[in-house]
Design an enzyme around this catalytic site. Structure first.
Site, PDB file in Angstrom:
ATOM      1  N   HIS A  56       0.871  -1.178   0.000  1.00 10.41           N
ATOM      2  CA  HIS A  56       0.000   0.000   0.000  1.00 10.41           C
ATOM      3  C   HIS A  56       0.909   1.230   0.000  1.00 10.41           C
ATOM      4  CE1 HIS A  56      -3.642  -2.375   1.168  1.00 10.41           C
ATOM      5  NE2 HIS A  56      -2.745  -3.125   1.790  1.00 10.41           N
ATOM      6  N   ARG A  58       0.036   4.206  -0.768  1.00  5.48           N
ATOM      7  CA  ARG A  58      -0.742   5.320  -0.207  1.00  5.48           C
ATOM      8  C   ARG A  58      -1.031   6.482  -1.153  1.00  5.48           C
ATOM      9  NH1 ARG A  58      -2.996   2.200   3.318  1.00  5.48           N
ATOM     10  NH2 ARG A  58      -1.799   1.720   5.188  1.00  5.48           N
ATOM     11  N   ASP A 307       2.132  -6.916   2.839  1.00  4.56           N
ATOM     12  CA  ASP A 307       1.041  -6.035   3.241  1.00  4.56           C
ATOM     13  C   ASP A 307       1.635  -4.748   3.825  1.00  4.56           C
ATOM     14  OD1 ASP A 307      -1.447  -4.977   3.758  1.00  4.56           O
ATOM     15  OD2 ASP A 307      -1.924  -6.329   5.426  1.00  4.56           O
ATOM     16  N   HIS A 311       1.694   3.950   8.209  1.00  7.64           N
ATOM     17  CA  HIS A 311       1.002   5.084   8.806  1.00  7.64           C
ATOM     18  C   HIS A 311       2.023   5.853   9.631  1.00  7.64           C
ATOM     19  CE1 HIS A 311      -2.921   3.406   7.712  1.00  7.64           C
ATOM     20  NE2 HIS A 311      -2.509   2.250   8.194  1.00  7.64           N
TER      21      HIS A 311
END
Length: 445
Positions: A56, A58, A307, A311
């Site tokens: 991810h 983002r 995965d 954050h």
């Protein structure tokens, strides 16, 4: 470029010549051409670049967490030469316009990439499937980052759409009707407490994953879709995939992946993480972690993917109820697994297969995943005798932290993407350098 005296994953010592982005020759005693760069790889292993089919990055919408530049630099420094980005960005990649927006950002990638398309109530399958889509998914059977959980009937519709076009489907398998709300009640302590870390694992139960895996496998059998179960965190989930793939009446063979955090962290050992250890699916018991690792070693696991879900530190400190789920990991995939090789817990060929050869084969990118003549020169040079400690300050993700702080890892000295140097580290001084953004969409190339 000529790499000389390198040991391959199968133990052979070979020279490898690279020309025009491909592996031109693998042999012994290859002579350097005039002006050709020669890399003396004696005492080191040359491995295929990892194909991380679950990241991810983002962008768009979350560039404060990660960008295609920072994420791909992190990938290159960890020996990952192809990444596959998931659709839960902002906007979500559920139509042609969103795909095009993400593809424009991905042009800044140092490594090759694929872009997955997502499924929501207002998705546009025609717009997605006319793009160079890597796969459908991560299709969420329960909400996670981005709130893209869908109902069973829409999941079955998506499987049929993908099967009709021979496109694989990656599934986030959790059944939220089996979550235990009571686990989040009461005083869970502060952000960094073991109680906070463990509560999330108790909430998103192992039973919720196993039930959703079984449902996804059954639905895929009905539509004859090629289904790949993402981040399988339980041995029971892995076993369900193994049982399904042994069913000779099925069409497409189902596959599964396990993440490094479910292989190296557990409820018992990761209390120090607190809310930084919140991810979906969550960490499991030490018994289940050990059983998943055993299944990896024994060949039941098809793929190890990260995965990679970064954050910021500030976001992860919000408290258990508000902290977003996910941990970074693209840079530590190969290093952690290679440390397991160094300690005798895994074989090097097994690691090569689950991070490179298998994902390339499962998802139909046959030019990648092996050190073989004619293949893409996606290569990683490592010294298995020289591990170092995983430190957040030495990693390159924009999020600035790692759940693996203090563990040992074997990090690359050189990473090539189609023959181009995208990362290089001096083993004596530690000085690093990065190449230019040479990444391409693997479906377009």
């Amino acid at each position: 470029m000529l790499i000389t005296g390198a040991e391959l994953a199968d133990g052979r010592v070979r020279d490898v010549r690279i020309a025009d982005g491909r592996i031109a020759a693998v042999g012994r005693g290859l002579d350097a051409a005039a002006g050709e760069r020669v890399v003396d790889a004696r005492g080191r292993h040359l491995l295929p670049g990892a194909v991380d089919v679950h990241v991810h990055f983002r962008e768009p919408g979350g560039s404060h967490k990660e960008t295609w530049t920072s994420g791909s630099r992190s990938a290159a420094a960890g020996g990952v030469t192809t990444v596959v980005d998931q659709p839960n960005t902002s906007p979500p990649t559920v139509d042609g316009a969103a795909f095009d927006e993400k593809a424009a950002l991905a042009a800044e990638s140092l490594v090759d990439y694929g872009i997955n398309g997502g499924v929501t109530a207002d998705w546009d399958p025609e717009g997605l499937f006319e793009r160079p889509l890597f796969a459908l998914g991560e299709v969420f059977l329960a909400d996670s980052t981005g709130d893209m959980g869908i109902a069973v009937d829409l999941f079955e519709e998506a499987l049929a759409e993908a099967a009709a076009r021979d496109v694989p489907v990656t599934v986030h398998a959790e059944d939220e009707t089996l979550f235990d709300d009571a686990a989040l009640e009461g005083d869970l302590g502060g952000v960094g407490t073991a109680a906070a870390a463990d509560a999330w694992s108790a909430y998103r139960t192992a039973e919720a994953e196993v039930a959703a895996v079984e449902r996804a496998l059954a639905a895929a059998a009905e539509s004859d879709a090629q289904v790949h179960i993402a981040h399988t965190s339980t041995p029971e989930g892995i076993d369900a995939v193994v049982e399904a793939r042994e069913d000779e009446t099925r069409g497409a063979r189902p596959t599964c992946e396990v993440t490094p955090h479910h292989l190296f962290l557990s409820r018992e050992t990761a209390g120090r993480l607190g809310t930084f250890g919140r991810m979906n699916p969550p960490l499991r018991s030490e018994k289940r972690r050990a059983a998943a690792f055993e299944r990896l070693r024994d060949g039941d696991v098809d793929v190890v993917a990260t995965d990679h879900a970064p954050h910021t530190v500030a976001e992860k400190r919000r408290g258990l109820a508000d902290a977003p789920s996910g941990v970074p990991g693209v840079e530590t995939l190969y290093p952690l697994l290679l440390e397991s090789v160094r300690k005798g817990e895994l074989g090097l060929e097994r690691v090569r297969d689950v991070v490179a050869a298998n994902p390339a084969s499962i998802f139909g990118i046959e030019s990648k995943g092996r050190v073989a003549e004619g293949g893409d020169a996606d290569l990683v040079l490592v010294d298995l005798t020289n591990p170092r400690e995983v430190e957040a300050g030495a990693l390159h993700s924009a999020c600035g932290w790692t759940p693996y702080e203090g563990l040992q890892g074997v990090f690359p000295e050189l990473t090539l993407v189609r023959g181009e140097v995208v990362y290089e580290r001096d083993p004596l001084t530690g000085a690093e350098s990065f190449g230019e953004p040479v990444g391409r969409n693997v479906r377009r190339s």
